[in-house]
Scaffold this active site. Structure first.
Site, PDB file in Angstrom:
ATOM      1  N   SER A 121       6.603  24.555  40.921  1.00 21.72           N
ATOM      2  CA  SER A 121       6.487  23.296  40.259  1.00 21.72           C
ATOM      3  C   SER A 121       7.536  22.594  40.960  1.00 21.72           C
ATOM      4  CB  SER A 121       6.601  23.375  38.948  1.00 21.72           C
ATOM      5  OG  SER A 121       6.600  22.048  38.318  1.00 21.72           O
ATOM      6  N   TYR A 160      10.428  25.429  30.861  1.00 21.05           N
ATOM      7  CA  TYR A 160       9.466  25.366  31.976  1.00 21.05           C
ATOM      8  C   TYR A 160      10.270  25.185  33.295  1.00 21.05           C
ATOM      9  CZ  TYR A 160       5.508  23.801  34.760  1.00 21.05           C
ATOM     10  OH  TYR A 160       4.656  23.725  35.954  1.00 21.05           O
ATOM     11  N   LYS A 212      10.007  28.066  36.299  1.00 19.16           N
ATOM     12  CA  LYS A 212       9.612  27.639  37.766  1.00 19.16           C
ATOM     13  C   LYS A 212      10.719  27.766  38.765  1.00 19.16           C
ATOM     14  CE  LYS A 212       5.322  27.036  36.699  1.00 19.16           C
ATOM     15  NZ  LYS A 212       4.386  28.054  37.065  1.00 19.16           N
TER      16      LYS A 212
END
Length: 304
Positions: A196, A211, A215
């Site tokens: 990401s 998150y 990533k």
């Protein structure tokens, strides 16, 4: 006298060269059984660039492939001639439907396997089942992932661990299991991680520290494995999307969509199918010298 001799030789060479050209022209003109350079053939000893994108005879495994980005990448690979595709997901109904659609549209042998990527034993068993059912594993796309939007001071350790466990540990377990089989087979392979842009920057105003951290770790895991497994001809790369128009992101539509679009130079969210071309390139021989690379597809978000 010497000059005249040279002139005669040059004229003879010229006549002979013209005769050769004429003979080749007559052969090309009179033999209409096939074109002089068939479509897709090598030219001057080099492969046609479009042939390099072919996945004929290969088998791909796609985690989180039942919908969204994973399914769009599955479509892109199937269109390039896969002989088999395995869809790994927790959502059985969506996974079975995805396989039916892929078979209907592309004629590819598609099988669904219900899998929690956090379960080490189930991951290994599933990868072994793919080899048994479809014959081999050449490509692995790691698209399974989750995201939370929670302020850090309110993040429960349990929820934080869940994001890390699925996004990072799940990616490792699947890559490890498939990598072992690729090494044993001796044919090499391509593993495509889905990172990401959040692994490179902290996209604001979303409170999503778990998150972002997961990533960033996925991208570095990819780089680490690319170095370790290069000797086995296993290439590891990652695709890092920006804001994409997926079911995962539409759950935040009322709160964040305007910010996401306004901060993206292209002024919109990406379509899931806009990752398919990059996934195909990384999965195919067209990227045969590319390993350890993270490719941002974010509408320009990270350039600002």
């Amino acid at each position: 006298m010497a000059t005249a001799s040279i002139q005669i030789v040059l004229e003879q060479d010229s006549i002979l060269s013209q005769q050769i050209v004429n003979e080749r022209s007559m052969v090309a003109t009179n033999d209409d059984s096939e074109p002089a350079v068939p479509v897709g053939a090598s030219v001057g000893g080099k492969r046609n660039v479009f042939d390099m994108f072919s996945l004929d005879g290969r088998v791909a495994v796609i985690t989180g492939g039942a919908r969204g980005l994973g399914y769009s990448m599955a479509e892109g690979l199937c269109a390039a001639g896969l002989s088999g595709v395995a869809i790994l997901d927790l959502q059985s109904d969506l996974g079975e439907r995805a396989c039916e659609q892929l078979y209907s549209e592309f004629g590819v042998s598609a099988k669904f396997y219900r899998l929690d990527v956090r379960d080490e034993i189930a991951v290994q068993d599933t990868m072994n089942s793919v080899v048994r059912d479809l014959g081999r594993i050449d490509i692995l796309i790691l698209s399974a992932g989750v995201a939370d939007i929670v302020h850090a001071e309110e993040y429960s350790p349990e929820k934080f661990r869940r994001v890390i466990d699925i996004n990072l540990n799940g990616s490792f377990l699947c890559a490890q299991a498939a990598g072992k089989l690729m090494i044993a087979a001796g044919r090499g392979g391509s593993i495509v991680f889905v990172g990401s842009m959040s692994g490179s920057i902290v996209n604001w105003p979303n409170p999503q520290c778990a998150y972002n951290s997961s990533k960033a770790a996925v991208i570095h895991l990819m780089k680490s494995l690319s170095a370790e497994w290069a000797k086995h001809r296993i290439r590891c790369n990652s695709i890092s999307p920006g804001y994409m128009d997926t079911p995962l992101n539409t759950t935040f539509e009322g709160e964040y969509f305007h910010e996401w679009k306004s901060r993206t130079p292209m002024g919109r969210l990406g379509r899931p199918d806009e990752l398919a071309g990059c996934a195909l390139w990384l999965a195919s021989d067209a990227s045969s010298y590319c390993t350890g690379s993270d490719i941002l597809i974010d509408g320009g978000y990270t350039v600002l």
